[in-house]
Structures are given as C-alpha cells and as structure tokens.
Design an enzyme around this catalytic site. Sequence first.
Site, PDB file in Angstrom:
ATOM      1  N   LYS A 124       0.858  -1.291   0.166  1.00 42.12           N
ATOM      2  CA  LYS A 124      -0.004   0.030  -0.125  1.00 42.12           C
ATOM      3  C   LYS A 124       0.770   1.275   0.079  1.00 42.12           C
ATOM      4  O   LYS A 124       2.004   1.321   0.536  1.00 42.12           O
ATOM      5  CB  LYS A 124      -0.876   0.027   1.260  1.00 42.12           C
ATOM      6  CG  LYS A 124      -0.527  -0.289   2.524  1.00 42.12           C
ATOM      7  CD  LYS A 124       0.653   0.686   3.141  1.00 42.12           C
ATOM      8  CE  LYS A 124       0.704   1.944   3.361  1.00 42.12           C
ATOM      9  NZ  LYS A 124       1.953   2.503   3.902  1.00 42.12           N
ATOM     10  N   TYR A 171      -4.715   4.053   6.247  1.00 40.88           N
ATOM     11  CA  TYR A 171      -5.470   3.142   7.199  1.00 40.88           C
ATOM     12  C   TYR A 171      -6.756   3.614   7.655  1.00 40.88           C
ATOM     13  O   TYR A 171      -7.469   2.742   7.908  1.00 40.88           O
ATOM     14  CB  TYR A 171      -4.395   2.908   8.326  1.00 40.88           C
ATOM     15  CG  TYR A 171      -3.023   1.837   7.773  1.00 40.88           C
ATOM     16  CD1 TYR A 171      -3.252   0.599   7.783  1.00 40.88           C
ATOM     17  CD2 TYR A 171      -1.958   2.492   7.446  1.00 40.88           C
ATOM     18  CE1 TYR A 171      -2.170  -0.360   7.340  1.00 40.88           C
ATOM     19  CE2 TYR A 171      -0.811   1.756   7.235  1.00 40.88           C
ATOM     20  CZ  TYR A 171      -1.100   0.383   7.068  1.00 40.88           C
ATOM     21  OH  TYR A 171       0.121  -0.574   6.622  1.00 40.88           O
TER      22      TYR A 171
HETATM   23  P1  NDP Z   1      12.523   1.645   2.524  1.00 39.79           P
HETATM   24  O1  NDP Z   1      12.845   2.909   1.840  1.00 39.79           O
HETATM   25  O2  NDP Z   1      12.840   1.220   3.687  1.00 39.79           O
HETATM   26  O3  NDP Z   1      12.733   0.639   1.078  1.00 39.79           O
HETATM   27  C1  NDP Z   1      12.382   0.813  -0.073  1.00 39.79           C
HETATM   28  C2  NDP Z   1      13.367  -0.193  -0.815  1.00 39.79           C
HETATM   29  O4  NDP Z   1      13.223   0.051  -2.395  1.00 39.79           O
HETATM   30  C3  NDP Z   1      14.981   0.314  -0.977  1.00 39.79           C
HETATM   31  O5  NDP Z   1      15.754  -0.262   0.094  1.00 39.79           O
HETATM   32  C4  NDP Z   1      15.464  -0.094  -2.243  1.00 39.79           C
HETATM   33  O6  NDP Z   1      15.897  -1.558  -1.867  1.00 39.79           O
HETATM   34  C5  NDP Z   1      14.267  -0.036  -3.101  1.00 39.79           C
HETATM   35  N1  NDP Z   1      14.459   0.989  -4.004  1.00 39.79           N
HETATM   36  C6  NDP Z   1      14.532   1.186  -5.369  1.00 39.79           C
HETATM   37  N2  NDP Z   1      14.417   2.067  -6.063  1.00 39.79           N
HETATM   38  C7  NDP Z   1      14.664   3.218  -4.972  1.00 39.79           C
HETATM   39  C8  NDP Z   1      14.410   4.553  -4.775  1.00 39.79           C
HETATM   40  N3  NDP Z   1      14.854   5.450  -5.833  1.00 39.79           N
HETATM   41  N4  NDP Z   1      14.682   4.950  -3.690  1.00 39.79           N
HETATM   42  C9  NDP Z   1      14.353   4.538  -2.478  1.00 39.79           C
HETATM   43  N5  NDP Z   1      14.445   3.296  -2.336  1.00 39.79           N
HETATM   44  C10 NDP Z   1      14.382   2.661  -3.555  1.00 39.79           C
HETATM   45  O7  NDP Z   1      11.129   1.574   2.187  1.00 39.79           O
HETATM   46  P2  NDP Z   1       9.890   0.811   3.371  1.00 39.79           P
HETATM   47  O8  NDP Z   1      10.256  -0.458   2.933  1.00 39.79           O
HETATM   48  O9  NDP Z   1       9.615   1.200   4.447  1.00 39.79           O
HETATM   49  O10 NDP Z   1       8.583   0.897   2.056  1.00 39.79           O
HETATM   50  C11 NDP Z   1       8.476   0.272   1.062  1.00 39.79           C
HETATM   51  C12 NDP Z   1       6.980   0.127   0.528  1.00 39.79           C
HETATM   52  O11 NDP Z   1       6.169  -0.673   1.405  1.00 39.79           O
HETATM   53  C13 NDP Z   1       6.118   1.412   0.434  1.00 39.79           C
HETATM   54  O12 NDP Z   1       5.182   1.176  -0.519  1.00 39.79           O
HETATM   55  C14 NDP Z   1       5.410   1.383   1.838  1.00 39.79           C
HETATM   56  O13 NDP Z   1       4.186   2.215   1.966  1.00 39.79           O
HETATM   57  C15 NDP Z   1       5.282   0.151   2.213  1.00 39.79           C
HETATM   58  N6  NDP Z   1       5.054  -0.263   3.616  1.00 39.79           N
HETATM   59  C16 NDP Z   1       4.041  -1.047   3.879  1.00 39.79           C
HETATM   60  C17 NDP Z   1       3.732  -1.257   5.402  1.00 39.79           C
HETATM   61  C18 NDP Z   1       2.764  -1.896   5.613  1.00 39.79           C
HETATM   62  O14 NDP Z   1       2.621  -2.084   7.119  1.00 39.79           O
HETATM   63  N7  NDP Z   1       1.939  -2.686   4.964  1.00 39.79           N
HETATM   64  C19 NDP Z   1       4.847  -0.828   6.074  1.00 39.79           C
HETATM   65  C20 NDP Z   1       5.873  -0.011   5.634  1.00 39.79           C
HETATM   66  C21 NDP Z   1       6.086   0.434   4.334  1.00 39.79           C
HETATM   67  P3  NDP Z   1      17.084  -2.172  -2.805  1.00 39.79           P
HETATM   68  O15 NDP Z   1      18.235  -1.446  -2.007  1.00 39.79           O
HETATM   69  O16 NDP Z   1      16.907  -3.482  -2.321  1.00 39.79           O
HETATM   70  O17 NDP Z   1      16.990  -1.853  -4.401  1.00 39.79           O
END
Ligand code: NDP
Length: 339
Positions: free
Chosen positions: A104, A187
């Site tokens: 989401k 949410y």
């Molecule tokens: P993070 O920033 O921690 O991680 C995102 C990952 O995406 C990065 O570590 C990287 O992984 C990859 N990535 C690729 N391109 C980019 C870019 N341009 N900028 C930043 N990151 C990039 O985010 P979250 O894990 O917190 O969130 C990811 C998704 O999950 C979002 O859509 C968020 O809304 C959702 N989410 C949902 C939750 C829930 O409870 N359902 C809770 C938290 C988040 P790599 O280094 O491996 O390429």
Amino acid sequence: MDNGKEKLGIALVGLGKYSEELVSALQETKHCRLAGVVTGTEVKKEKWKNKYDLPDRNIYDYKNFDSIRENANIDIIYVVLPNSMHAEYVVRAAAAGKHVICEKPMAVTVDECDRMIDACKKAGVMLSIGYRLHFEPHHLEVMKLARQKVYGEIKTIEAAHSLSNPAGWRLEKDLAGGGPLMDVGIYCVQAARYVTGLEPIAVEAFEGSKKNKEKFKTIEESLTWRMEFSNGVVADCSSSYSKAENYLKVEAENGWFELSPAYSYRGIKGKTSDGKMDLPEVNQQANQMDDFALAIMNKRLTPVPGEMGRQDLKILQAIYHSMETGKRIEIENEQLALH
Ligand code: NDP
C-alpha cells in the site's frame, strides 16, 4: 507454476525496512517461503543470499527482473518499493506470469491502478494489496461489531494515524505520491470503509500549517479530513508526519468500540463500552501472505484485491483535490462496495 506445491515461493522486490519485516514473517507462514529477492543494491545481494540460503539464480536486480519468468521456484512477486514504482513492477511481474502482492498505497494514481489490474487480468494472475489488518483479530472484531450492529447503528467514526520523523523517498512527492495521507492516513480511509461497509459519497479536507517548510516542500506535513457516507455517518480523520497518533473510535447508538493503538504490527488493543477486547496477537503479515497463497492454491478470491487498492486511491485523490481547492468533493461510486 504453483501446481501441487505445499509452499509457494515468494520473491521480495526492494529490500528496505518493510521487506525485513516481511522476511521475518515469512518464517512463520505455513504456505509460503522466501524463494528469491530483487534488489538494486550489490551488498544486499550477498547479505540476503547468505542469511537466507538463496541460490544465485534466485537473486535479481531491476534490469534482469523480467527473466524471473523462467524461474519455476518463484510463484509470487511481492512489490515493496517506493509508491511511484509499484505500477511498473506489478505490470512487469504480471507479464512474467507471476501472482503479485503490492504494498500500500497500491500506486500514486487511479490510472496506474487500472493498468495494474488490467495487466494481471490479461496475464491470468492474481493481484492483492498488502492490507495486513484484514488478517488481524481486533480489526476483524471491529468489522463484525459494526456489521452485526452489536451496538446498534454506527453514528460517527474518528480515526488518526500519524508518524514522526519520516525520511528518504517518503519526503519526495515524485516517489511517494504525497505525504502522510498516502503513507499512513490510508489506514484511516480503509477503516472508515470497513466499519461502515460503504463507500464515501463526499470528502472535505484541510491541510495543517507546515512547521518545517523546507522538509515538507513537496508534500503535506499534516491534514485532517472528513468522509461522508450515504447513511449519514461521518468519519473524521487526521494524519501527520510530525506527531504520533494511532487510534480508531466508533460511536454507535447503544455503545462504542475502539482500538488504540490501532494500526501497529504488534500490540493492538481494543475496548468496547462493555469492557476490554480479549483477542490474541497474531503475525499479521504471515497471515496475510498465507491467505494469498491459499487463495491461489484453492482458486478463490483474495479479500484484499487490486480493486480495493484502486478504490482507496480514488478516495485519496479526492481528499487531495479537496485539500488543494478548499472545496467539498463528491465521489461517484461506479462500483459496488468491496467488503
Ligand atoms: P524503504 O525505503 O525502507 O525501502 C524501499 C526499498 O526500495 C529500498 O531499500 C530499495 O531496495 C528500493 N528502491 C528502489 N529504488 C529506490 C529509490 N529510488 N529510492 C528508495 N528506495 C528504492 O521503504 P519501506 O520498506 O518502508 O517501504 C516500501 C513500501 O512498503 C512502500 O510502498 C510503503 O508504503 C510500504 N510499507 C507498508 C507497510 C505496511 O505495514 N503494509 C509498512 C511499511 C512500508 P534495494 O536497495 O533492495 O533496491
């Protein structure tokens, strides 16, 4: 691809903070396993390969991602990237013939949601959104109390979900699509929909004044909004990136029920006008992924389909439209409620 397997293989796309949460939940699933990863960061390839004993052939980057089509170990692709990247990776996952879970908010526009739904339909794969609270006992209880009118007709709903100290892509409109509304306010929108079992007919929203104009240059720092339903119920909601709020309160004719904290991964607590809710703590993400795996295996629908994510986006867009124009925005509901 998924025929006759006891556990379906999941590949996580984007190894950030939430993927860390998901991989630990995967250890508690009955019907899924971590089968692969997709990452743009070299050091994470080595780290995840060693930590989770993944074969080299199941580790992808964003360029060779499409060749995942040939990998029979991977049944489901779980997109955990910044919001504006969801559409591209869901469409590519569908083209690779894999079932998809998308985090989401589903995307940043309704048009993107339409493309994602169409791509999955065309490919004959299932699409679900990472709405973990549909698999959490307190939220299921709230849905039941409302639906069975245990305390009579619902009168009002109050919901708030805020987060302090966001960083990185969450502060950039191009990647996040918006501010706290897209990230955590969603949410509250979800809760108002599943408590009423209805779709809002209008919304009215107000942006809060920015305390930090530089940090929140392209997104809202905070907002409040009201959702109106056809039966006269209103939901008053708020979301901010500068404080911590986390509750859902429902007033009905003959009593009330509430969750506080309401939207956390753990420690959700509920009360009703008759006393405490005594419900177990579960691993929400494990339940969510297991339910999707079972939906695929048993060829049944998921309770959290792409259409549900699309409807939320439609409401989020209307809320932003109201916030920007200062007007009450009516929402046309062309489809039936998806509950
Ligand atoms: P993070 O920033 O921690 O991680 C995102 C990952 O995406 C990065 O570590 C990287 O992984 C990859 N990535 C690729 N391109 C980019 C870019 N341009 N900028 C930043 N990151 C990039 O985010 P979250 O894990 O917190 O969130 C990811 C998704 O999950 C979002 O859509 C968020 O809304 C959702 N989410 C949902 C939750 C829930 O409870 N359902 C809770 C938290 C988040 P790599 O280094 O491996 O390429």
